[in-house]
Design a protein around this motif. Structure first.
Motif, PDB file in Angstrom:
ATOM      1  N   GLY A  59      66.276  63.232 123.297  1.00  0.00           N
ATOM      2  CA  GLY A  59      66.135  62.840 121.840  1.00  0.00           C
ATOM      3  C   GLY A  59      64.919  62.711 121.442  1.00  0.00           C
ATOM      4  N   SER A  60      64.365  62.032 120.242  1.00  0.00           N
ATOM      5  CA  SER A  60      63.309  61.784 119.699  1.00  0.00           C
ATOM      6  C   SER A  60      63.155  60.330 119.280  1.00  0.00           C
ATOM      7  N   LEU A  61      61.983  60.055 119.149  1.00  0.00           N
ATOM      8  CA  LEU A  61      61.656  58.505 118.759  1.00  0.00           C
ATOM      9  C   LEU A  61      61.064  58.770 117.503  1.00  0.00           C
ATOM     10  N   ARG A  62      61.620  58.142 116.487  1.00  0.00           N
ATOM     11  CA  ARG A  62      61.075  58.207 115.228  1.00  0.00           C
ATOM     12  C   ARG A  62      60.752  56.914 114.456  1.00  0.00           C
ATOM     13  N   ARG A  63      59.858  56.739 113.660  1.00  0.00           N
ATOM     14  CA  ARG A  63      59.601  55.312 112.714  1.00  0.00           C
ATOM     15  C   ARG A  63      60.618  55.417 111.559  1.00  0.00           C
ATOM     16  N   ASP A  64      61.372  54.567 111.512  1.00  0.00           N
ATOM     17  CA  ASP A  64      62.086  54.490 110.035  1.00  0.00           C
ATOM     18  C   ASP A  64      61.457  54.169 108.910  1.00  0.00           C
ATOM     19  N   GLU A  65      61.236  55.164 108.116  1.00  0.00           N
ATOM     20  CA  GLU A  65      60.468  55.049 106.864  1.00  0.00           C
ATOM     21  C   GLU A  65      60.791  53.499 105.897  1.00  0.00           C
ATOM     22  N   TRP A  66      61.956  52.897 106.004  1.00  0.00           N
ATOM     23  CA  TRP A  66      62.174  52.068 105.195  1.00  0.00           C
ATOM     24  C   TRP A  66      62.212  50.835 105.845  1.00  0.00           C
ATOM     25  N   THR A  67      62.409  50.693 107.056  1.00  0.00           N
ATOM     26  CA  THR A  67      62.496  49.343 108.045  1.00  0.00           C
ATOM     27  C   THR A  67      61.028  49.305 108.601  1.00  0.00           C
ATOM     28  N   GLY A  68      60.507  50.439 109.054  1.00  0.00           N
ATOM     29  CA  GLY A  68      59.208  50.515 109.886  1.00  0.00           C
ATOM     30  C   GLY A  68      59.494  50.245 111.360  1.00  0.00           C
ATOM     31  N   LYS A  69      60.729  50.146 111.800  1.00  0.00           N
ATOM     32  CA  LYS A  69      61.180  49.931 113.205  1.00  0.00           C
ATOM     33  C   LYS A  69      61.218  51.352 114.059  1.00  0.00           C
ATOM     34  N   VAL A  70      60.962  51.549 115.168  1.00  0.00           N
ATOM     35  CA  VAL A  70      60.814  52.680 115.954  1.00  0.00           C
ATOM     36  C   VAL A  70      62.325  52.914 116.306  1.00  0.00           C
ATOM     37  N   THR A  71      62.833  54.067 116.166  1.00  0.00           N
ATOM     38  CA  THR A  71      64.400  54.148 116.704  1.00  0.00           C
ATOM     39  C   THR A  71      64.359  55.351 117.630  1.00  0.00           C
TER      40      THR A  71
END
Length: 105
Positions: free
Chosen positions: A23-35
């Motif tokens: 999969g991929s790691l991304r930073r959520d634009e709204w919460t700023g959390k890494v998902t």
């Protein structure tokens, strides 16, 4: 520096079972959390049927194509490779003709 990564429950279950998860790691634009988002990969369905098994290859049939594969050693020389490949192609075509006749009966 420590970062906390949100991993969905389905992904954790697959990891506990000992399976690999891509999969991929991304930073959520709204919460700023890494998902972590797992790739949604689906297995390819290959509906190929072997029409004729040859000495050095095969002839297969898929819904859209006929596939002919032949592999001959270079050691035999160019002339012998030519003879072997043509012989096996003719054998495969004869098997295809016989199958067509049997399908039409």
């Amino acid at each position: 520096m420590r970062k906390y990564v949100e991993i969905p429950l389905e992904v954790m279950e697959r990891l506990v079972e000992g399976k690999c998860v891509e999969g991929s790691l991304r930073r959520d634009e709204w919460t700023g959390k890494v998902t972590f988002r797992a790739y949604q990969r689906q297995p390819r369905d290959r509906h190929e049927r072997v029409v004729c098994q040859l000495e050095n290859g095969w002839l297969k049939e898929s819904p859209q194509r006929y596939k002919f594969y032949n592999s001959v050693r270079k050691e035999f020389g160019r002339r012998m490779v030519d003879v072997v490949m043509h012989r096996e192609l003719n054998t495969a075509m004869e098997a295809l003709k016989i199958e067509e006749i049997l399908d039409n009966v």
